[in-house]
Enzyme design. Structure first.
Site, PDB file in Angstrom:
ATOM      1  N   GLN A 171     -30.137 -21.755  29.185  1.00 23.49           N
ATOM      2  CA  GLN A 171     -30.511 -20.796  28.136  1.00 23.49           C
ATOM      3  C   GLN A 171     -30.246 -21.498  26.815  1.00 23.49           C
ATOM      4  O   GLN A 171     -29.091 -21.726  26.461  1.00 23.49           O
ATOM      5  CB  GLN A 171     -29.698 -19.509  28.274  1.00 23.49           C
ATOM      6  CG  GLN A 171     -29.756 -18.582  27.070  1.00 23.49           C
ATOM      7  CD  GLN A 171     -31.167 -18.106  26.744  1.00 23.49           C
ATOM      8  OE1 GLN A 171     -31.957 -17.798  27.624  1.00 23.49           O
ATOM      9  NE2 GLN A 171     -31.506 -18.070  25.462  1.00 23.49           N
ATOM     10  N   GLN A 173     -31.653 -20.766  23.478  1.00 24.82           N
ATOM     11  CA  GLN A 173     -31.560 -20.003  22.244  1.00 24.82           C
ATOM     12  C   GLN A 173     -30.172 -19.368  22.123  1.00 24.82           C
ATOM     13  O   GLN A 173     -29.654 -18.867  23.132  1.00 24.82           O
ATOM     14  CB  GLN A 173     -32.620 -18.896  22.218  1.00 24.82           C
ATOM     15  CG  GLN A 173     -32.909 -18.367  20.823  1.00 24.82           C
ATOM     16  CD  GLN A 173     -33.989 -17.277  20.821  1.00 24.82           C
ATOM     17  OE1 GLN A 173     -34.376 -16.788  21.876  1.00 24.82           O
ATOM     18  NE2 GLN A 173     -34.457 -16.911  19.647  1.00 24.82           N
ATOM     19  N   GLY A 308     -34.981 -11.144  28.903  1.00 24.48           N
ATOM     20  CA  GLY A 308     -36.017 -12.152  29.069  1.00 24.48           C
ATOM     21  C   GLY A 308     -35.871 -13.238  28.028  1.00 24.48           C
ATOM     22  O   GLY A 308     -35.225 -13.034  26.993  1.00 24.48           O
ATOM     23  N   GLU A 310     -38.397 -16.329  26.290  1.00 23.06           N
ATOM     24  CA  GLU A 310     -39.801 -16.740  26.184  1.00 23.06           C
ATOM     25  C   GLU A 310     -40.032 -18.243  26.319  1.00 23.06           C
ATOM     26  O   GLU A 310     -40.786 -18.819  25.528  1.00 23.06           O
ATOM     27  CB  GLU A 310     -40.348 -16.242  24.843  1.00 23.06           C
ATOM     28  CG  GLU A 310     -39.717 -16.890  23.589  1.00 23.06           C
ATOM     29  CD  GLU A 310     -38.471 -16.211  23.045  1.00 23.06           C
ATOM     30  OE1 GLU A 310     -37.800 -15.505  23.815  1.00 23.06           O
ATOM     31  OE2 GLU A 310     -38.174 -16.388  21.850  1.00 23.06           O
ATOM     32  N   HIS A 334     -43.315  -8.275  25.773  1.00 30.04           N
ATOM     33  CA  HIS A 334     -42.525  -8.853  24.684  1.00 30.04           C
ATOM     34  C   HIS A 334     -42.466 -10.376  24.805  1.00 30.04           C
ATOM     35  O   HIS A 334     -42.794 -11.099  23.847  1.00 30.04           O
ATOM     36  CB  HIS A 334     -41.112  -8.250  24.710  1.00 30.04           C
ATOM     37  CG  HIS A 334     -40.188  -8.793  23.673  1.00 30.04           C
ATOM     38  ND1 HIS A 334     -40.000  -8.175  22.450  1.00 30.04           N
ATOM     39  CD2 HIS A 334     -39.411  -9.896  23.650  1.00 30.04           C
ATOM     40  CE1 HIS A 334     -39.136  -8.887  21.737  1.00 30.04           C
ATOM     41  NE2 HIS A 334     -38.762  -9.945  22.445  1.00 30.04           N
ATOM     42  N   GLU A 335     -42.070 -10.862  25.959  1.00 28.95           N
ATOM     43  CA  GLU A 335     -41.941 -12.324  26.117  1.00 28.95           C
ATOM     44  C   GLU A 335     -43.304 -13.002  25.998  1.00 28.95           C
ATOM     45  O   GLU A 335     -43.416 -14.092  25.431  1.00 28.95           O
ATOM     46  CB  GLU A 335     -41.257 -12.675  27.442  1.00 28.95           C
ATOM     47  CG  GLU A 335     -39.901 -11.999  27.683  1.00 28.95           C
ATOM     48  CD  GLU A 335     -38.911 -12.110  26.528  1.00 28.95           C
ATOM     49  OE1 GLU A 335     -39.020 -13.049  25.716  1.00 28.95           O
ATOM     50  OE2 GLU A 335     -38.027 -11.234  26.413  1.00 28.95           O
ATOM     51  N   HIS A 338     -44.253 -13.498  22.403  1.00 28.52           N
ATOM     52  CA  HIS A 338     -43.581 -14.653  21.791  1.00 28.52           C
ATOM     53  C   HIS A 338     -44.418 -15.937  21.899  1.00 28.52           C
ATOM     54  O   HIS A 338     -44.145 -16.910  21.179  1.00 28.52           O
ATOM     55  CB  HIS A 338     -42.230 -14.903  22.454  1.00 28.52           C
ATOM     56  CG  HIS A 338     -41.075 -14.146  21.868  1.00 28.52           C
ATOM     57  ND1 HIS A 338     -40.764 -14.182  20.519  1.00 28.52           N
ATOM     58  CD2 HIS A 338     -40.127 -13.370  22.454  1.00 28.52           C
ATOM     59  CE1 HIS A 338     -39.665 -13.434  20.320  1.00 28.52           C
ATOM     60  NE2 HIS A 338     -39.274 -12.932  21.463  1.00 28.52           N
ATOM     61  N   GLU A 357     -38.578 -12.054  16.159  1.00 21.82           N
ATOM     62  CA  GLU A 357     -38.430 -10.840  16.964  1.00 21.82           C
ATOM     63  C   GLU A 357     -39.178  -9.617  16.423  1.00 21.82           C
ATOM     64  O   GLU A 357     -39.725  -8.842  17.191  1.00 21.82           O
ATOM     65  CB  GLU A 357     -36.949 -10.518  17.177  1.00 21.82           C
ATOM     66  CG  GLU A 357     -36.183 -11.605  17.929  1.00 21.82           C
ATOM     67  CD  GLU A 357     -36.719 -11.901  19.333  1.00 21.82           C
ATOM     68  OE1 GLU A 357     -37.452 -11.062  19.902  1.00 21.82           O
ATOM     69  OE2 GLU A 357     -36.402 -12.994  19.852  1.00 21.82           O
ATOM     70  N   ASP A 415     -25.987 -15.728  16.888  1.00 23.22           N
ATOM     71  CA  ASP A 415     -26.015 -14.573  17.777  1.00 23.22           C
ATOM     72  C   ASP A 415     -25.769 -13.264  17.037  1.00 23.22           C
ATOM     73  O   ASP A 415     -26.220 -12.204  17.464  1.00 23.22           O
ATOM     74  CB  ASP A 415     -24.870 -14.745  18.790  1.00 23.22           C
ATOM     75  CG  ASP A 415     -25.369 -14.641  20.209  1.00 23.22           C
ATOM     76  OD1 ASP A 415     -26.482 -15.105  20.463  1.00 23.22           O
ATOM     77  OD2 ASP A 415     -24.624 -14.092  21.035  1.00 23.22           O
ATOM     78  N   TYR A 423     -35.278  -6.869  15.373  1.00 27.53           N
ATOM     79  CA  TYR A 423     -36.301  -6.416  16.326  1.00 27.53           C
ATOM     80  C   TYR A 423     -37.062  -5.199  15.801  1.00 27.53           C
ATOM     81  O   TYR A 423     -38.281  -5.237  15.616  1.00 27.53           O
ATOM     82  CB  TYR A 423     -35.648  -6.047  17.661  1.00 27.53           C
ATOM     83  CG  TYR A 423     -35.183  -7.229  18.488  1.00 27.53           C
ATOM     84  CD1 TYR A 423     -34.002  -7.897  18.184  1.00 27.53           C
ATOM     85  CD2 TYR A 423     -35.903  -7.670  19.591  1.00 27.53           C
ATOM     86  CE1 TYR A 423     -33.556  -8.968  18.950  1.00 27.53           C
ATOM     87  CE2 TYR A 423     -35.468  -8.743  20.371  1.00 27.53           C
ATOM     88  CZ  TYR A 423     -34.299  -9.379  20.033  1.00 27.53           C
ATOM     89  OH  TYR A 423     -33.869 -10.439  20.794  1.00 27.53           O
ATOM     90  N   ARG A 594     -26.203  -8.925  32.915  1.00 27.88           N
ATOM     91  CA  ARG A 594     -27.017  -8.839  31.705  1.00 27.88           C
ATOM     92  C   ARG A 594     -26.169  -8.262  30.570  1.00 27.88           C
ATOM     93  O   ARG A 594     -25.691  -7.128  30.660  1.00 27.88           O
ATOM     94  CB  ARG A 594     -28.230  -7.960  31.990  1.00 27.88           C
ATOM     95  CG  ARG A 594     -29.226  -7.878  30.876  1.00 27.88           C
ATOM     96  CD  ARG A 594     -30.451  -7.094  31.329  1.00 27.88           C
ATOM     97  NE  ARG A 594     -31.343  -6.818  30.217  1.00 27.88           N
ATOM     98  CZ  ARG A 594     -32.402  -6.016  30.299  1.00 27.88           C
ATOM     99  NH1 ARG A 594     -32.694  -5.428  31.446  1.00 27.88           N
ATOM    100  NH2 ARG A 594     -33.164  -5.814  29.243  1.00 27.88           N
ATOM    101  N   LYS A 596     -26.642  -7.009  27.657  1.00 30.11           N
ATOM    102  CA  LYS A 596     -27.026  -5.743  27.034  1.00 30.11           C
ATOM    103  C   LYS A 596     -26.455  -4.536  27.787  1.00 30.11           C
ATOM    104  O   LYS A 596     -26.202  -3.489  27.187  1.00 30.11           O
ATOM    105  CB  LYS A 596     -28.557  -5.679  26.997  1.00 30.11           C
ATOM    106  CG  LYS A 596     -29.129  -4.387  26.487  1.00 30.11           C
ATOM    107  CD  LYS A 596     -30.640  -4.363  26.599  1.00 30.11           C
ATOM    108  CE  LYS A 596     -31.076  -3.020  27.129  1.00 30.11           C
ATOM    109  NZ  LYS A 596     -32.508  -2.791  27.118  1.00 30.11           N
TER     110      LYS A 596
END
Ligand code: BES
Ligand code: ZN
Length: 644
Positions: A171, A173, A308, A310, A334-335, A338, A357, A415, A423, A594, A596
């Site tokens: 990952q 980003q 997700g 992108e 969404h992805e 991107h 975003e 972050d 967003y 996850r 979130k």
């Protein structure tokens, strides 16, 4: 609501700039410039405070990786060869590194170059790796990533669905790729790349690029390993270089799309994502050709820390969107979006994360409208509005500087910009512009904007200049309050709030259930996932046990297989210290990582004093080894590690 980690960092020292190199903006390969023709890297908003790179002096244009994925040591080991574009008086190139073990640096003819690793900042920035060039336009760095590299998660077989083979994924980003690739890790410094990766037999390696050897190749003298080769000919932001390896099966979804997943997950993924081709078609219809060839999806194991990501040609997704009824596929829209906003036109620095975003949430919603209709899109937009309002409150209200679209994140972890301001306020801004100029003109502008700026970094200032030149007529820009929207906190009065008609009925059900506890007014079986979410999130945060019991038993919320519904329910239940939700919370937190979902649930448990703390600590001790460092970095601060 996005979850925001709160941590603070020492600012990077200002990075010296030498003469600006220039190049026509129309040439996608040359150094990017601002409207007045000077280097974007030397401009106020194009400077990246989260990278040590010196692109005005020496800029990486291509990365060639030759790496072995060492599952025993949990390291990537091998070399990176970088092509450089140099200013006339260039002496050194500065790269980003976090924990890399550098063994040797040579030029194209194999002569040793001197290099120095600066002090590690001790935070996310890492350290500058400075190489004396002696005229070299190509350098090869032999190195290994550290065993705990933040970008990489190495999973034991038990952590996968199949249980037989290990798994690896990256990952990048925002600024994590510097933990496994020694390059200029700045989103404005686009680089084409290629890679040769070896891995143990039985694993398939995939990357965010053209896959030249889908089944891998035998390696002379190395039985038990296979090599895979990749090529990304278009220059991309380096955070978009991504890798995964595991027991991966593949199935086509359509002509130019397909899905990779562990064999036992493949069938579910294929049916969930059956509308993929239609989405790509709808996106192209709106804003121009899809420029990346294939669009594949990779379903990761449940520890994937995001919904997700992108990565070009190969979006990474959490298995928690496999709801069985396509109800969570807006994440795929969404992805996919991107591929234009973010991957073609990229925020030049993380201060303008909203350009990635906000545009993507706007575009995502237009794809959803085109494929699933206006009502579904309106419900999604309205849920987004509520999320935004929640984040405004969490960030300290409408006067907080963190509610600006353009941020100043110098000295902070990028972050921290990952909130629903970027967003949802970003998307609301674009809807407000759309309403002012009309959809037809807005769409034409946006399509041309992606074309004009394709393969280029972008800043807020660049966007404003583009809109003023190519979109607005008369005093429209002032009428909207263009600069105010982008540089000031809060939510301007002209903000367009898309409201869903269906939510009116849901809101009535909320009111009557809250007042008299009547479940018959709840039309649950007929409601979509979005209506159900509106209902649960709209309920008063304080409910008595009888009401919670009635909801739980009527709609089996503790067993909800839809991850968004389960999460919304558990947040409500924990806020009410509802004992019958303890098991469900535990199973959910042990089953996926996850952030979130994980971070707010732990925060809620910890916030309920004696009722939740002990359970939170116990669950976390068990789950922590399986979570990704992105998730544990946030949760450690909420729960405290076992020794702290
Ligand atoms: N690019 C982001 C994920 C990201 C942002 C990773 C910043 C690291 C730093 C991705 O497109 C994203 O926004 N994912 C969301 C889902 C989306 C539907 C809002 C997520 O993972 O929750
Ligand atoms: Zn996104």
């Amino acid at each position: 609501m996005m979850f925001k980690p709160f941590r603070f960092f020492v600012p990077l020292a200002a990075i010296g700039m030498i003469a600006a190199c220039s190049g026509p903006a129309s040439d996608n390969r040359s150094a990017p410039t601002t409207a007045d023709g000077t280097s974007i890297y030397a401009s106020e908003e194009g400077r990246d405070t989260h990278s040590y790179a010196n692109p005005v002096e020496a800029r990486v244009t291509h990365v060639s990786l030759d790496l072995n994925a060492d599952f025993n040591e949990q390291r990537m080991v091998g070399s990176a060869t970088l092509d450089l574009e140099l200013a006339d008086d260039a002496e050194e190139v500065i790269l980003d590194s976090k924990g890399l073990e550098i063994r040797e640096v040579v030029n194209a003819t194999g002569e040793t170059l001197s290099w120095e690793m600066g002090d590690d900042s001790g935070d996310v920035h890492g350290a500058p790796l400075t190489i004396q060039l002696d005229g070299a336009e190509q350098v090869t760095i032999t190195y290994a990533s550290a065993p705990g590299a933040a970008a990489l998660q190495w999973l034991a077989p038990e952590q996968t669905a199949g249980g037989e083979e290990p798994f690896l994924f990256s990952q990048g980003q925002a600024i994590l790729n510097r933990t496994w690739i020694p390059t200029q890790d700045s989103p404005g410094i686009r680089q084409s790349w290629d890679a040769r990766i070896t891995a143990p037999e039985g694993l398939r390696v995939v990357m965010s690029a053209e896959m030249l050897t889908p089944e891998g190749e035998l390696i002379d003298g190395e039985p038990g390993r296979r090599a895979f080769r990749f090529r990304m000919a278009d220059p991309v932001a380096p955070y978009l270089i991504a890798i995964a390896a595991g027991d991966l099966a593949f199935q086509e979804l359509g002509e130019r799309s397909g899905v990779y997943a562990e064999p036992s997950m493949l069938a579910a993924a294929v049916s969930e994502f059956e509308d993929m081709e239609e989405m790509i078609g709808a996106a192209e219809e709106l804003y121009g050709d899809y420029r990346w060839g294939r669009y594949d999806l990779l379903v990761l194991p449940p520890s994937f820390p995001f919904g997700g990501m992108e990565n070009p040609r190969l979006t990474f997704v959490t298995p928690t969107i496999l709801a069985g009824d396509k109800s969570l596929v807006s994440l795929i829209a969404h992805e996919l979006a991107h591929s234009w906003s973010g991957n073609l036109v990229t925020n030049a620095s993380w201060d303008d994360f909203w350009l990635n975003e906000g545009f993507t949430v706007y575009f995502e919603n237009r794809i959803m409208e085109a494929v699933y209709g206006r009502e579904r899109a309106a419900m999604l937009a309205d849920l987004g509005w509520s999320d935004m309002m929640g984040d405004v409150e969490d960030l300290g209200g409408l006067t907080s500087a963190d509610t600006q679209l353009h941020l100043d994140l110098a000295g902070r972890d990028p972050d921290e910009g990952m909130t629903d301001i970027a967003y949802e306020k970003g998307a609301v801004f674009l809807r407000t512009v759309e309403e002012t100029v009309g959809r037809a003109r807005f769409d034409e502008w946006l399509r041309d904007y992606f074309d004009r700026n394709a393969f280029q970094p972008q800043t807020s200032a660049g966007l404003i200049a583009d809109m003023r030149t190519n979109l607005f007529e008369g005093d429209e820009a002032d009428e909207i309050g263009l600069e105010h929207w982008i540089y000031e906190p809060g939510l301007p009065e002209n903000a367009v709030h898309v409201q869903s008609n269906r939510f009116r009925a849901v809101d009535q059900a909320i009111a009557s259930f809250a007042s008299d506890g009547e479940v018959t007014v709840i039309n649950w079986p007929e409601w979509t996932t979005q209506e159900r979410l509106r209902f649960i999130n709209g309920l008063p945060r304080e409910l008595d046990d009888d009401r919670l019991e009635m909801l739980e038993s009527t709609f089996s919320l503790n067993q909800a297989q839809n991850s968004e519904i389960r999460f919304a329910w558990l947040m409500l239940a924990i806020a009410n210290r509802y004992d019958d939700a303890r098991d469900s919370t535990e199973r959910f937190l042990l089953g996926m990582g996850r952030r979130k979902f994980v971070a707010p649930l732990f925060e809620a448990l910890m916030g309920e004093g004696n009722w939740g703390e002990r359970q939170a600590r116990r669950i976390y001790e068990d789950a922590r080894p399986r979570y990704h460092s992105i998730t544990t970095n946030t949760v450690d601060e909420l729960v405290g590690t076992s020794d702290g």
